[in-house]
Structure formats: structure tokens, C-alpha cells
Design a protein around this motif. Structure first.
Motif, PDB file in Angstrom:
ATOM      1  N   GLU A 280       0.296 -15.090   3.968  1.00  0.00           N
ATOM      2  CA  GLU A 280      -0.640 -15.274   2.859  1.00  0.00           C
ATOM      3  C   GLU A 280      -1.597 -14.097   2.754  1.00  0.00           C
ATOM      4  O   GLU A 280      -1.923 -13.641   1.656  1.00  0.00           O
ATOM      5  CB  GLU A 280      -1.437 -16.573   3.058  1.00  0.00           C
ATOM      6  CG  GLU A 280      -2.419 -16.854   1.927  1.00  0.00           C
ATOM      7  CD  GLU A 280      -3.197 -18.145   2.136  1.00  0.00           C
ATOM      8  OE1 GLU A 280      -4.153 -18.385   1.372  1.00  0.00           O
ATOM      9  OE2 GLU A 280      -2.850 -18.906   3.067  1.00  0.00           O
ATOM     10  N   MET A 281      -2.030 -13.587   3.906  1.00  0.00           N
ATOM     11  CA  MET A 281      -2.985 -12.488   3.915  1.00  0.00           C
ATOM     12  C   MET A 281      -2.383 -11.211   3.321  1.00  0.00           C
ATOM     13  O   MET A 281      -3.057 -10.459   2.619  1.00  0.00           O
ATOM     14  CB  MET A 281      -3.461 -12.210   5.347  1.00  0.00           C
ATOM     15  CG  MET A 281      -4.544 -11.134   5.434  1.00  0.00           C
ATOM     16  SD  MET A 281      -5.056 -10.812   7.144  1.00  0.00           S
ATOM     17  CE  MET A 281      -3.608  -9.961   7.761  1.00  0.00           C
ATOM     18  N   ILE A 282      -1.093 -10.949   3.585  1.00  0.00           N
ATOM     19  CA  ILE A 282      -0.496  -9.686   3.128  1.00  0.00           C
ATOM     20  C   ILE A 282       0.142  -9.814   1.752  1.00  0.00           C
ATOM     21  O   ILE A 282       0.653  -8.822   1.212  1.00  0.00           O
ATOM     22  CB  ILE A 282       0.559  -9.184   4.135  1.00  0.00           C
ATOM     23  CG1 ILE A 282       1.775 -10.134   4.179  1.00  0.00           C
ATOM     24  CG2 ILE A 282      -0.053  -9.022   5.518  1.00  0.00           C
ATOM     25  CD1 ILE A 282       2.923  -9.601   5.015  1.00  0.00           C
ATOM     26  N   GLU A 283       0.125 -11.011   1.179  1.00  0.00           N
ATOM     27  CA  GLU A 283       0.707 -11.210  -0.151  1.00  0.00           C
ATOM     28  C   GLU A 283       0.038 -10.296  -1.174  1.00  0.00           C
ATOM     29  O   GLU A 283      -1.183 -10.239  -1.268  1.00  0.00           O
ATOM     30  CB  GLU A 283       0.548 -12.671  -0.573  1.00  0.00           C
ATOM     31  CG  GLU A 283       1.205 -12.999  -1.895  1.00  0.00           C
ATOM     32  CD  GLU A 283       0.998 -14.457  -2.284  1.00  0.00           C
ATOM     33  OE1 GLU A 283       1.622 -14.906  -3.259  1.00  0.00           O
ATOM     34  OE2 GLU A 283       0.189 -15.145  -1.616  1.00  0.00           O
ATOM     35  N   GLY A 284       0.848  -9.555  -1.908  1.00  0.00           N
ATOM     36  CA  GLY A 284       0.325  -8.660  -2.926  1.00  0.00           C
ATOM     37  C   GLY A 284      -0.109  -7.310  -2.407  1.00  0.00           C
ATOM     38  O   GLY A 284      -0.631  -6.487  -3.180  1.00  0.00           O
ATOM     39  N   ALA A 285       0.113  -7.037  -1.129  1.00  0.00           N
ATOM     40  CA  ALA A 285      -0.290  -5.747  -0.557  1.00  0.00           C
ATOM     41  C   ALA A 285       0.606  -4.628  -1.087  1.00  0.00           C
ATOM     42  O   ALA A 285       1.795  -4.837  -1.341  1.00  0.00           O
ATOM     43  CB  ALA A 285      -0.204  -5.795   0.960  1.00  0.00           C
ATOM     44  N   PRO A 286       0.060  -3.426  -1.273  1.00  0.00           N
ATOM     45  CA  PRO A 286       0.890  -2.297  -1.715  1.00  0.00           C
ATOM     46  C   PRO A 286       1.944  -1.951  -0.666  1.00  0.00           C
ATOM     47  O   PRO A 286       1.787  -2.256   0.524  1.00  0.00           O
ATOM     48  CB  PRO A 286      -0.126  -1.165  -1.881  1.00  0.00           C
ATOM     49  CG  PRO A 286      -1.301  -1.560  -1.059  1.00  0.00           C
ATOM     50  CD  PRO A 286      -1.346  -3.053  -1.087  1.00  0.00           C
ATOM     51  N   LYS A 287       3.022  -1.306  -1.098  1.00  0.00           N
ATOM     52  CA  LYS A 287       4.141  -1.015  -0.202  1.00  0.00           C
ATOM     53  C   LYS A 287       3.753  -0.088   0.944  1.00  0.00           C
ATOM     54  O   LYS A 287       4.364  -0.123   2.013  1.00  0.00           O
ATOM     55  CB  LYS A 287       5.305  -0.411  -0.995  1.00  0.00           C
ATOM     56  CG  LYS A 287       5.955  -1.389  -1.969  1.00  0.00           C
ATOM     57  CD  LYS A 287       7.143  -0.756  -2.661  1.00  0.00           C
ATOM     58  CE  LYS A 287       7.823  -1.751  -3.602  1.00  0.00           C
ATOM     59  NZ  LYS A 287       8.997  -1.152  -4.291  1.00  0.00           N
ATOM     60  N   ASN A 288       2.756   0.751   0.729  1.00  0.00           N
ATOM     61  CA  ASN A 288       2.370   1.696   1.772  1.00  0.00           C
ATOM     62  C   ASN A 288       1.329   1.124   2.737  1.00  0.00           C
ATOM     63  O   ASN A 288       0.834   1.829   3.612  1.00  0.00           O
ATOM     64  CB  ASN A 288       1.845   2.994   1.154  1.00  0.00           C
ATOM     65  CG  ASN A 288       0.585   2.758   0.325  1.00  0.00           C
ATOM     66  OD1 ASN A 288       0.259   1.634  -0.037  1.00  0.00           O
ATOM     67  ND2 ASN A 288      -0.113   3.837   0.013  1.00  0.00           N
ATOM     68  N   ALA A 289       0.987  -0.150   2.572  1.00  0.00           N
ATOM     69  CA  ALA A 289      -0.001  -0.765   3.457  1.00  0.00           C
ATOM     70  C   ALA A 289       0.572  -0.886   4.871  1.00  0.00           C
ATOM     71  O   ALA A 289       1.760  -1.168   5.057  1.00  0.00           O
ATOM     72  CB  ALA A 289      -0.407  -2.133   2.934  1.00  0.00           C
ATOM     73  N   ILE A 290      -0.275  -0.691   5.857  1.00  0.00           N
ATOM     74  CA  ILE A 290       0.127  -0.811   7.265  1.00  0.00           C
ATOM     75  C   ILE A 290      -0.341  -2.174   7.759  1.00  0.00           C
ATOM     76  O   ILE A 290      -1.511  -2.381   8.072  1.00  0.00           O
ATOM     77  CB  ILE A 290      -0.479   0.316   8.118  1.00  0.00           C
ATOM     78  CG1 ILE A 290      -0.042   1.678   7.573  1.00  0.00           C
ATOM     79  CG2 ILE A 290      -0.082   0.166   9.582  1.00  0.00           C
ATOM     80  CD1 ILE A 290      -0.696   2.849   8.275  1.00  0.00           C
TER      81      ILE A 290
END
Length: 325
Positions: A280-290
Motif C-alpha cells: 500500500e505504501m509503494i502504490e503509485g510510486a515512480p519506476k525509479n523509486a528505491i
């Protein structure tokens, strides 16, 4: 008005048994902390040589869990400093450990609120001379919630987040409103004293306390020492009474800009759906997010206590991938 000074003297006398501990005044609260510096820095200081000026090096700040104290980072601090070249700081949050527990405060400056805990962490670093450095936040359970809130409120100050058994949902951060009202009352304080004195540290936070070699001799005693310190039960009651959960997941988009390592035990009985929360926390994160997720086997809610080497290896590996070494 004499109580704070008596309390300070008492806390200092008890804490003096550990020469590695120190006190600093933060917002007029005597705060107990420890610092681990890299061994090559220690050698320079012993030879009376100045430390190298490394403006690019962040500082690592560790925030412990509810009913914990800075001791929980004992097995990680020095190895983490040596592996990264960073200074590592751990402190007792207000209401815990050897940090002073005020019994009165000015209007609008209640030290037992969640927002105060965020400001307090930043002011601690300023008082210790790290105010200009980026911060690597290492937080466990509710300490992870504070870490995320710091990143949301002060994004320019944060380098990265390491969340260990994080309590990010409102129900995991603290008791519901009805329970807060009860535990924040005078009868509630008596109930807290009875329960906490009997059950701290909570064995349900671990997979198997019998597998921890220093459980009876070191770990358990270090969590029980604060039970006999001034205002312990009152301060825990105040913390519960004034508790308002952080809104972390609704602001998750603000966390995506930071490298995040999320560490969970496979037998976390306190926060049982860690992978679901991470997703849930990483939902919608950009592809380059670590954004990394790691599980430690045969481990409960507090990996830094139960599986310190495994937790340390994960943290060091993550920071090295971020070129912190």
C-alpha cells in the motif's frame, strides 16, 4: 517546581553507570543519548587531531519503539558507524529510558504529543551539532512512524528511511480513542502500572525469547530499568492520553522520493500484515523509486533485538547500494 531538578539529578546518577551515555538539553528537557563514531574518527580524537570535514556524509538517527529505549540499538550502532563512516545517534524518546519526564508544560508545548516527537528529533540533532546534515532515519515500530512523519514534514532534511517492523496504520500506532481515554485517566494509570510492571518487556513482540542468549542477563533488565524511574507510569499515561495517529499512508506519495528499506519479521504478532502495508505504501510510486522489502525469518516485531546481525547486514547492504560507505 523542584521536582524536575530532583528528577534530573536522580536520572544522571542512575545513568552514570554507563560511560557511553550523555545528556543534552532539548526544549528544556534533559535528554539521554549515545553516539557511535567510526573507529578511524576515534583514533583521530585520541591523537588530538581534528575530524575530517565530510559535508556529504549524512548522520544516522535511530528512533526506538513504544515502551523501548535507546538500548535497543546497542548491537547495531558501532558496526553501522564503522561500515558507513557516519555518526550514529540513538536517544531515549520523551517518556522512555533516562530522558526527563516533565510533569508540567507551557500551553502549546505538550512534549507528549506526536507532533512534539517530530520536532524533538530535529532539535536534538541541532543541539548536537548535526543540524546541517542530511538524516538517515532508522526507526522501529512507532519510531518508524515518527521517521516517516519527519520525512513528510521536513523532506529537505532527510536522506533515506530504514523502517523496521513499522507501525504505519493508525490502529498499529496506538490504542483506539476509547482506550486512550481510559488509560489516560487516574484509574488507567494504576492499571498501566500493574500491567507494565508485570509484563515489560512484552515477550509477544518476539518470535522466541529463549533463542536470545542475552535475554535474561542483558536485554530484559535494560527494558525494566525505566520502570523504577520518576514519572514513568504517569508519562506513559500522558503519551497515550494525548496520542493522535500520524497520517502516513495518506501522504505516501511524499515518501516515494526517498530510498526506503522496509524490514519485517516473519512472525510479527503486533503488525501482522507488513507486506500488505508495504504494498500500500509503494502504490503509485515512480519506476525509479528505491523501495526495498526484506523479511527476516524466525523473527518477531523487534529484529534489532532478536536478529541483530541479520538486521545489520540488511541495513549496511542497503546503504552501500546508496553509496554510503
Amino acid at each position: 517546581m523542584s521536582l524536575p531538578s530532583i528528577q534530573r539529578v536522580f536520572l544522571q546518577s542512575i545513568a552514570a553507570a554507563d560511560p557511553e551515555g550523555h545528556f543534552v538539553n532539548v526544549d528544556n528537557i534533559q535528554t539521554y543519548y549515545k553516539i557511535a563514531i567510526p573507529q578511524h574518527h576515534q583514533i583521530l580524537l585520541q591523537n588530538q587531531q581534528p575530524l575530517p570535514y565530510e559535508p556529504h556524509k549524512p548522520v544516522i538517527l535511530c528512533l526506538h519503539h513504544f515502551l523501548g529505549n535507546q538500548y535497543t540499538w546497542k548491537f547495531l550502532m558501532q558496526p553501522l558507524a564503522d561500515a558507513t563512516g557516519c555518526h550514529v545517534i540513538a536517544y531515549d524518546r520523551v517518556a522512555f529510558g533516562f530522558t526527563e519526564r516533565p510533569d508540567q508544560w507551557e500551553e502549546g508545548k505538550n512534549p507528549y504529543t506526536q507532533s512534539a516527537s517530530v520536532e524533538f528529533a530535529i532539535q536534538l540533532l541541532v543541539q548536537l551539532g548535526y543540524g546541517t546534515k542530511k538524516i538517515i532515519l532508522v526507526g522501529c515500530s512507532t519510531g518508524a512512524a515518527i521517521s516517516c512523519s519527519i520525512a513528510i514534514r521536513f523532506p529537505d532534511l532527510v536522506h533515506s528511511l530504514i523502517l523496521i517492523g513499522p507501525s504505519l496504520r493508525p490502529d498499529d500506532q496506538g490504542p483506539p480513542p476509547v482506550a486512550r481515554n481510559v488509560l489516560g485517566s487516574a484509574p488507567g494509570k494504576l492499571f498501566l502500572k500493574t500491567i507494565l510492571h508485570r509484563y515489560i518487556p512484552l515477550t509477544t513482540l518476539y518470535h522466541d525469547v529463549h533463542s536470545m542468549q542475552e535475554w535474561e542477563t542483558v536485554i530484559k533488565p535494560c527494558y525494566r530499568v525505566p520502570l523504577n524511574l520518576p514519572n514513568f507510569y504517569e508519562s506513559v499515561s500522558w503519551l497515550i492520553k494525548y496520542f493522535i495517529p500520524f497520517e502516513i499512508l495518506p501522504n505516501k506519495h511524499m515518501l516515494h522520493q526517498f530510498p526506503i528499506l522496509y524490514i519485517a519479521g516473519d512472525d510479527d504478532k503486533y503488525v501482522e500484515k507488513q507486506k500488505e502495508i508495504f504494498d500500500e505504501m509503494i502504490e503509485g510510486a515512480p519506476k525509479n523509486a528505491i523501495l526495498e522489502y526484506s523479511v527476516i525469518e524466525n523473527c518477531g516485531h523487534l529484529p534489532q533485538d532478536e536478529k541483530p546481525q541479520e538486521a545489520l547486514d540488511l541495513i549496511i547492504g542497503f546503504l552501500r547500494r546508496l553509496n554510503i560507505h
